[in-house]
Structures are given as structure tokens and as C-alpha cells.
Design a protein around this motif. Structure first.
Motif, short mmCIF file in Angstrom:
data_model
loop_
_atom_site.label_atom_id
_atom_site.label_comp_id
_atom_site.label_asym_id
_atom_site.label_seq_id
_atom_site.Cartn_x
_atom_site.Cartn_y
_atom_site.Cartn_z
N SER A 100 0.83 -1.20 0.00
CA SER A 100 0.00 0.00 0.00
C SER A 100 0.87 1.25 0.00
CB SER A 100 -0.92 0.00 1.22
OG SER A 100 -0.17 -0.04 2.43
N THR A 101 2.10 1.12 -0.47
CA THR A 101 3.05 2.23 -0.51
C THR A 101 3.04 2.86 -1.90
OG1 THR A 101 4.45 1.06 1.08
CG2 THR A 101 5.43 2.93 -0.10
N LEU A 102 2.92 4.19 -1.94
CA LEU A 102 2.91 4.90 -3.22
C LEU A 102 4.30 4.88 -3.85
CD1 LEU A 102 0.77 8.01 -2.22
CD2 LEU A 102 0.09 6.22 -3.83
N THR A 103 4.31 4.60 -5.16
CA THR A 103 5.57 4.64 -5.91
C THR A 103 5.78 6.06 -6.43
OG1 THR A 103 4.50 4.11 -8.00
CG2 THR A 103 5.18 2.25 -6.61
N ARG B 81 -10.38 23.28 -10.54
CA ARG B 81 -11.80 22.95 -10.68
C ARG B 81 -12.39 22.74 -9.28
NH1 ARG B 81 -10.41 24.43 -15.26
NH2 ARG B 81 -10.87 23.26 -17.18
N THR B 82 -12.70 23.85 -8.65
CA THR B 82 -13.08 23.80 -7.24
C THR B 82 -14.42 23.11 -6.99
OG1 THR B 82 -14.03 26.01 -7.45
CG2 THR B 82 -11.74 25.86 -6.70
N ALA B 83 -15.22 22.91 -8.03
CA ALA B 83 -16.51 22.25 -7.83
C ALA B 83 -16.39 20.73 -7.83
CB ALA B 83 -17.50 22.67 -8.92
N LEU B 84 -15.25 20.22 -8.24
CA LEU B 84 -15.08 18.77 -8.35
C LEU B 84 -14.81 18.14 -6.98
CD1 LEU B 84 -12.83 18.46 -11.53
CD2 LEU B 84 -15.29 18.07 -11.35
N LYS B 85 -15.32 16.93 -6.82
CA LYS B 85 -15.02 16.12 -5.65
C LYS B 85 -14.48 14.77 -6.12
CE LYS B 85 -18.51 18.34 -2.76
NZ LYS B 85 -19.71 18.16 -1.91
N LEU B 86 -13.69 14.14 -5.25
CA LEU B 86 -12.96 12.94 -5.66
C LEU B 86 -13.40 11.75 -4.83
CD1 LEU B 86 -10.56 11.99 -7.50
CD2 LEU B 86 -9.11 12.28 -5.47
N ASN B 87 -13.77 10.68 -5.52
CA ASN B 87 -14.01 9.39 -4.87
C ASN B 87 -12.75 8.54 -4.98
OD1 ASN B 87 -16.65 9.97 -4.19
ND2 ASN B 87 -17.50 9.06 -6.05
N ILE B 88 -12.37 7.91 -3.87
CA ILE B 88 -11.16 7.09 -3.81
C ILE B 88 -11.60 5.68 -3.45
CG2 ILE B 88 -8.91 6.80 -2.73
CD1 ILE B 88 -9.04 9.78 -1.97
N GLU B 89 -11.36 4.76 -4.36
CA GLU B 89 -11.83 3.39 -4.19
C GLU B 89 -10.64 2.43 -4.22
OE1 GLU B 89 -15.49 1.03 -6.12
OE2 GLU B 89 -13.82 1.32 -7.52
N GLY B 90 -10.27 1.94 -3.05
CA GLY B 90 -9.21 0.95 -2.99
C GLY B 90 -9.70 -0.38 -3.53
N ARG B 91 -8.76 -1.15 -4.08
CA ARG B 91 -9.15 -2.47 -4.57
C ARG B 91 -7.97 -3.42 -4.55
NH1 ARG B 91 -11.78 -1.86 -10.21
NH2 ARG B 91 -12.21 -4.07 -9.86
N VAL B 92 -8.26 -4.70 -4.58
CA VAL B 92 -7.24 -5.74 -4.63
C VAL B 92 -7.59 -6.72 -5.73
CG1 VAL B 92 -6.58 -5.57 -2.19
CG2 VAL B 92 -8.44 -7.11 -2.87
N ASP B 93 -6.58 -7.42 -6.18
CA ASP B 93 -6.76 -8.52 -7.11
C ASP B 93 -6.17 -9.76 -6.45
OD1 ASP B 93 -6.90 -10.35 -9.11
OD2 ASP B 93 -5.87 -9.14 -10.62
N PRO B 94 -7.00 -10.67 -5.92
CA PRO B 94 -6.48 -11.84 -5.20
C PRO B 94 -5.47 -12.65 -6.00
CG PRO B 94 -8.85 -11.66 -4.91
CD PRO B 94 -8.47 -10.64 -5.94
N LYS B 95 -5.56 -12.61 -7.32
CA LYS B 95 -4.64 -13.38 -8.15
C LYS B 95 -3.20 -12.94 -7.92
CE LYS B 95 -3.67 -14.35 -13.03
NZ LYS B 95 -4.11 -14.10 -14.43
N PHE B 96 -2.99 -11.65 -7.68
CA PHE B 96 -1.64 -11.12 -7.45
C PHE B 96 -1.42 -10.69 -6.00
CE2 PHE B 96 -2.73 -10.15 -11.89
CZ PHE B 96 -1.73 -10.86 -12.54
N ASP B 97 -2.46 -10.17 -5.38
CA ASP B 97 -2.28 -9.61 -4.04
C ASP B 97 -2.15 -10.66 -2.95
OD1 ASP B 97 -2.07 -6.78 -4.26
OD2 ASP B 97 -4.18 -6.69 -4.83
N THR B 98 -2.65 -11.87 -3.17
CA THR B 98 -2.51 -12.90 -2.14
C THR B 98 -1.04 -13.22 -1.91
OG1 THR B 98 -4.68 -13.84 -2.69
CG2 THR B 98 -3.12 -15.26 -1.50
N ASP B 99 -0.31 -13.54 -2.98
CA ASP B 99 1.13 -13.79 -2.84
C ASP B 99 1.87 -12.51 -2.50
OD1 ASP B 99 0.76 -16.46 -3.39
OD2 ASP B 99 1.23 -16.27 -5.53
N GLY B 100 1.44 -11.41 -3.07
CA GLY B 100 2.09 -10.15 -2.76
C GLY B 100 1.94 -9.78 -1.30
N ALA C 253 -6.30 3.07 -0.33
CA ALA C 253 -7.14 4.26 -0.45
C ALA C 253 -6.69 5.34 0.52
CB ALA C 253 -8.60 3.89 -0.21
N ASN C 254 -6.35 4.95 1.74
CA ASN C 254 -5.90 5.93 2.73
C ASN C 254 -4.57 6.56 2.34
OD1 ASN C 254 -8.04 5.92 4.67
ND2 ASN C 254 -7.37 3.90 5.35
N ALA C 255 -3.70 5.78 1.69
CA ALA C 255 -2.42 6.32 1.25
C ALA C 255 -2.61 7.40 0.19
CB ALA C 255 -1.54 5.19 0.69
#
Length: 673
Positions: A501-504, A521-540, A630-632
């Protein structure tokens, strides 16, 4: 002796009669016509009937003088001559506020509109004639309509309403060949109308007449919209013969031969006719118009009131354009002027129109934005200055659209609203001053199959809306310099190393561009959606867990109280192996042992392999990883002065479903709103 033949008796003469006069005064009568598309009932009370010179010779005309009150809502008087077989009548008809709603089944079968209320005052010559299978109707004279209300047959939307209409110099014919409608003057007073100039430069007024064998065409929706044509089946006025139905199908089938399409020996089988329409002048006063210009994209729609002006002569057989001059107000305040010339009924449409309106308060057109976008406008002004010329199929146009401080209210449900995120698109298109300023010059030839007015203008303006709504980060990358390695980056996601979860550095560079865009663009808001891919993230995750444990041991050995998340210098191979051995020894899993039961000493690679193989990874671990990513991202943007109130962490995604780009699936997805 031979008797002479008796003489043949003469044939008895057929019954014949001649009546000089027939009179019925102050009587009542009810007529029911079940042959109409829908049964029609007409009650006349009182009825006065006078006939002269009625004979048994039905081909001989007799005098007619009839007057009465129809359905208690108007009077009529008919004088002239008529013959029964074949039917032929030349009549003078005068009415006063005659209720016409009874006639809707007759009229609407050849129109794309239906009449719900109308009364008629008229004085003119009516001709009726039966010619074999054809029934001819003609009218020459004047007519005045009052309290007219017409609905679009297809949508039931209001198409036309007026208090008074005076029509002078009418020359109408229907029944054989193309319908004929010639009018000297149409004067509309205190009216409402839905007028559409479609994408080919033709008015929806051309579609008022229709073939009964075809599905109706909408008069209140632009051509090409859902429901604009063919959505509702229409019953024919008579049952087609077995040979007639295939003839219609053959005529529309691709590749059908001319012989299959029509035969000179067969009657007209429902093929559409081109009406002979000629209007010499139209004057408007005290009118209100809902006007939509689909010739310009984005469509220009306005509620026009206090309309006054005129349209000169034009027709379906004329090539001379009609002068147009209209003045009015939008929403009762902003003046609008439309000048130019137009011939919408010509085989090749001609349009030369200029329209200008300044600082139109957009709150007045909220009913349209609610209908088509699902959002009312609470603030904003529109200035338009447009000019377009369509001549012999060649179009040149200039469209200047300036929208200032456009602001939407809360969403309102509408079945016709687009699914695109309009508010997001507007926020992306606004400059730092809250303005959208677009100038769209276009040109081309309508005869070119690659040229489309809608496509050209849509590509110049609406494409921005679509792109902003569907690929907002592409606009941000183009506007704020989101590029890396010589190619434009996709700012819609931030990649992570599997399990981490470390930013490169590359991820931080992309977030710098996002932060710059959010600042502008001060009217814009940002959604941040973390996600994982078990195929790679399990071993990772196993790798990251081991790395974390080694970092903790390293910090403790140095006397730090850090938990292993702080940055530290890379460990030497000797130190790494030393801490790896400690992690291995502390591991609660089965280890290879020697003959006396002691744990065997293993090489570093084997120790690492056993540690990873015995590191459990639960669904909760992967969820925590997605949240940490997402928190990072949120923490980094906060460090770049992005207001935390404009950033929202949404529920994580636990798989790679839905990813269609070429980026890594171990990521954080970003969304704008």
C-alpha cells in the motif's frame, strides 16, 4: 286454321317519382357512422331540412337547404345541389362555432395529431364526389377556428393550442393524388405551439399530414429520438386484401424489384405521398412557442412568449425561400430576434437564419433540463449568437455559445433524462471563472455520405460533454499536463505493487496532476476506491508481510520504537538473512527436523519459501490492504493541500472485475463527482 300470334304486352314502366319540395322543420336527428376508424355519433337538434326537385333519377342534382344545431355546440347551414348516384355535391357551407371534436376520427387518420377541442366558423364552397373507388373532397373559402387543442398522436404531448385562427384563401383537395393544401393567409392569435427545426433544416410542420397505412411520426419530438416514428401501430382505414399486404412489404424490402414494389394495374397500396403544400403568409401575434432548434448542436431550446412576426410564402413545390422575422421574449424578460429566410418544404431545404439572444436566465428553461438531464437549473445565463446557411445541400454555420455560472439543483427523476453525469461534465468544462465558452464553426455537404450535421456539431461541442462525463481524467491529463514517458497517463487509477500500500514515485507524479486539477476545478469532488486482485495480491501480501516483519526487527535492533512503516535504508544481504532467520524461527508452523528432533538449519531461500507458504491471507487481510491503499492516496493529496472535505473513500472492491484498461489490477480507482 293457324291462329295469329297474340301481340306482346308492353313492359310495365319502373316506379318513377318527382317531388317538387320536401320540408322538415324543427325536428331532431341522430346519425351514427360505424365505417369511420372509430364510430362517430352526431346529434342535430333542431334540424331544418328543405329539398327541391327530388326525382327517381338519382344522377340528377336536387336542391339542398339544411340548417341546425350540432351536438348543442354550434350551428350550421348548407345550401347547394347534390346527386345521389354517383355521389356528387356542390355546396355552400356556413357554420358558427361548430364543435369539431366529433370529426377527429375522420381527420386524424390522415394526420399525426388528434383534435381534443375545436370549434369552427366558416363560409366556403365544399365539393364531394365519388369517382369509382376514389372519394374526392375539396374546399374553397375562409375559415376561423377557436379553442383549438391538438395533441401529438404518438406521444400525447400538447402540439398546438390557440384561442383564434383565421385562415383565408383556402384551396384544399383530398382523395386522388397527393393531398393539396393552398392557403393565402394564416393569422394566429393567442396561441401555443411546439415547433421543431430538425437536423436537416426542416420543420416538424411538414409532418402534420400522414398516410393512414404508416405508423405516426411524432410532432413534438425530434427525428431520431425514441418514439419519434413507428413506435405505435396504426390500423388501416380498411382491411387490406391478401395481395395488398405483401405489396407493402415488398416495397420496403431491400433489393425488391420495381415490379414487386408496384404494378400499374394495381391501386395505390399505402405508399407515402408528397403533399402539395403552399402557404403564402403566416402572421403571429400574442403567441407562445416552445421552440427547439436541432439544426444546432447542442440543441437550442427556448420558451418564447409575446411572439410577433411573420413568415412569407413557401411551399413543397417552390424553390423560393420565405422571409422570416420573429421577435419575442424568453421567459418574459430576455429579448430574442430571429431573422432570415427559409423553405423547409422544398425538395432540397434552404435555411439562412440568424438568431441572437443575450443573457437568457437559464432558470426559466428548467422544465427542459429536468426532462432531458434530470436536474433543474438554479443559476446561470446563456448568450447565443448563431448563424447558419444551408443551400443546395451545403452547410456553413457559426455557433457561439456562452454559459455563465451554470448551477444545477438536486436531481429529479425523469424517464427521458440522460444517464450521463451532467453535473460532472459541466464542472469539468467550466473555467476558473465559472464560464463555458464555445464557438463552433462547421461546414460540409449534405450529399457527402460521410458528412452529418449532427455528427459534426456533436463532435465539436457535445463530444466535450460526453468525454467529460465518460472519461473525465483524460480531460484533466490534457489540460493539466498529465504525461509520463512521452505518453499521456491515465489518471483514473493509481497502481501499487502487489501486496503493498506504498505509493511509488510514478503514482505520486500522477497524484500531483490530480491535485493541480482539483485546485483549479473547485466544484469537483474525488471518490477514492481501494481495490485488490487476489490473483496477485494474495502472494504479494505474503511478501509484504514478511518484509514488514523484517523491517520491524531491523528497527528494534537499532533501538527504534517504529512499527516498521517508516522508511529505512535498504538492508544488506547479511542483515536481511539474519532477520529472515529470526522470523523463520519465530514462525508457528511445521519445520523440517533432524534425527534427534531439532529444527534443521535451512538456506535463506528455503526459509523464505516455507515462511511464505505458511503465511495465512484472509479476506479481511485483503480488505485491509485495499483500505490502506485508499488511505495512502487520500493522505498524499491532503499533503498537497486538497481539502479533505472534497475527498471520499468508498467501499473497496475485492477483485479485478470491470477493469478494461491496460493498467495493473492492484490499484486504487479514482472517480470525480
Amino acid at each position: 286454321p293457324v291462329q295469329p300470334a297474340a301481340p306482346t304486352a308492353p313492359a310495365s314502366p319502373s316506379f318513377q317519382f318527382q317531388v317538387a319540395s320536401v320540408s322538415l322543420d324543427q325536428t331532431d336527428a341522430t346519425f351514427v357512422d360505424e365505417s369511420a376508424p372509430q364510430p362517430v355519433t352526431v346529434a342535430i337538434a333542431p334540424l331544418n331540412l328543405h329539398l327541391k326537385d327530388v326525382t327517381s333519377n338519382f344522377t340528377k342534382p336536387f336542391g339542398v337547404d339544411i340548417d341546425g344545431t350540432l351536438n348543442r355546440k354550434g350551428t350550421f347551414k348548407v345550401t347547394g345541389t347534390a346527386a345521389i348516384a354517383p355521389l356528387k355535391a356542390d355546396l355552400r357551407v356556413a357554420t358558427k362555432r361548430l364543435d369539431l371534436t366529433f370529426a377527429d376520427p375522420y381527420v386524424s387518420s390522415r394526420m399525426n395529431a388528434k383534435i381534443t377541442t375545436a370549434n369552427l366558423t366558416m363560409d366556403g364552397a365544399v365539393g364531394l364526389e365519388q369517382q369509382r373507388k376514389d372519394f374526392l373532397v375539396s374546399y374553397k373559402g375562409d375559415a376561423s377556428l377557436g379553442s383549438v387543442r391538438m395533441l401529438d398522436k404518438l406521444t400525447n404531448d400538447l402540439f398546438f393550442r390557440m384561442t383564434a385562427l383565421n385562415v383565408n384563401g383556402i384551396d384544399f383537395a383530398l382523395g386522388k393524388g397527393p393531398p393539396k393544401v393552398h392557403v393565402g393567409l394564416i393569422a394566429l392569435n393567442d396561441f401555443y405551439s411546439r415547433i421543431i427545426l430538425n437536423s436537416t433544416g426542416k420543420l416538424n410542420l411538414k409532418d402534420i399530414t400522414a398516410s393512414p397505412q404508416e405508423a405516426p411520426t411524432s410532432l413534438t419530438r425530434a427525428t431520431g429520438e425514441p418514439g419519434s416514428k413507428g413506435a405505435v401501430p396504426v390500423a388501416a382505414t380498411s382491411t387490406p386484401t391478401p395481395a395488398a399486404a405483401p405489396s407493402v412489404a415488398a416495397a420496403t424490402a431491400p433489393g425488391a424489384s420495381p415490379a414487386a414494389e408496384a404494378s400499374p394495374a394495381q391501386p395505390y397500396q399505402g405508399q407515402p405521398m408528397n403533399a402539395d403544400v403552399e402557404l403564402r403568409k403566416i402572421t403571429l401575434k400574442g403567441g407562445k412557442v416552445d421552440y427547439t432548434d436541432n439544426f444546432i448542436k447542442p440543441n437550442y431550446t427556448a420558451n418564447l412568449s409575446e411572439m410577433e412576426g411573420s413568415v412569407g410564402a413557401f411551399g413543397s413545390k417552390s424553390t423560393t425561400p420565405a422571409p422570416v422575422s420573429l421577435d419575442g421574449k424568453i421567459n418574459g424578460s430576455s429579448p430574442i430576434n430571429i431573422d432570415g429566410s427559409i423553405n423547409p418544404l422544398a425538395p432540397t431545404a434552404f435555411v439562412d437564419i440568424k438568431a441572437k439572444a443575450d443573457a437568457i436566465e437559464l432558470t426559466g428553461v428548467s422544465p427542459y433540463t429536468v426532462k432531458y438531464t434530470g436536474f433543474p437549473i438554479t443559476k446561470g445565463t446563456l448568450t447565443v449568437d448563431v448563424h447558419y446557411l444551408l443551400d443546395t445541400g451545403k452547410l456553413t454555420a457559426d455557433n457561439h455559445i456562452f454559459i455563465d455560472q451554470l448551477t444545477f439543483g438536486d436531481h429529479v427523476d425523469s424517464p427521458d433524462a440522460t444517464n450521463l453525469p451532467i453535473r460532472l461534465a459541466v464542472s469539468l468544462l467550466k473555467n476558473s471563472k465559472g464560464q463555458i465558452d464555445v464557438r463552433i464553426p462547421i461546414s460540409g455537404s449534405l450529399s457527402d455520405p460521410q458528412f452529418s450535421i449532427g455528427a459534426i456539431v456533436l463532435g465539436a461541442f457535445m463530444n466535450l460533454i460526453v468525454k467529460a462525463a465518460t472519461a473525465p481524467f483524460s480531460l484533466i491529463a490534457a489540460a493539466f499536463g498529465g504525461s509520463g514517458g512521452g505518453a499521456q497517463q491515465d489518471l483514473g487509477y493509481i497502481e501499487f505493487k502487489p501486496g503493498y500500500s506504498t505509493l511509488t514515485p510514478d503514482s505520486q507524479q500522477k497524484l500531483d496532476t490530480v491535485a493541480k486539477a482539483l485546485a483549479d476545478r473547485t466544484a469537483l469532488k474525488l471518490n477514492i476506491e481501494g481495490r485488490v486482485d487476489p490473483k496477485f495480491d494474495t502472494d504479494g501480501y505474503k511478501e509484504a508481510s514478511l518484509d514488514h516483519s523484517i523491517q520491524v526487527l531491523s528497527h528494534r535492533a537499532q533501538g527504534d520504537s517504529a512499527d516498521g512503516t517508516a522508511k529505512s535504508a535498504a538492508l544488506s544481504t547479511e542483515d536481511y538473512d539474519k532477520y529472515l532467520k529470526k522470523v523463520y524461527s519465530a514462525g508457528d508452523f511445521k519445520k523440517p527436523r533432524d534425527v534427534v528432533g531439532m529444527a534443521k538449519t535451512q538456506p535463506p531461500d528455503e526459509m523464505k519459501k516455507l515462511i511464505l507458504a505458511n503465511t495465512p491471507v484472509t479476506d479481511q487481510d485483503l480488505k485491509n490492504l485495499a483500505d490502506a491503499r485508499a488511505n495512502a492516496v487520500r493522505a498524499y493529496l491532503s499533503s498537497k493541500q486538497v481539502d479533505s472535505g472534497r475527498m471520499f473513500i468508498v467501499a473497496p472492491k475485492m477483485d479485478a472485475n470491470g477493469i478494461t484498461d491496460q493498467g495493473k489490477t492492484t490499484r486504487v480507482d479514482l472517480g470525480l463527482q
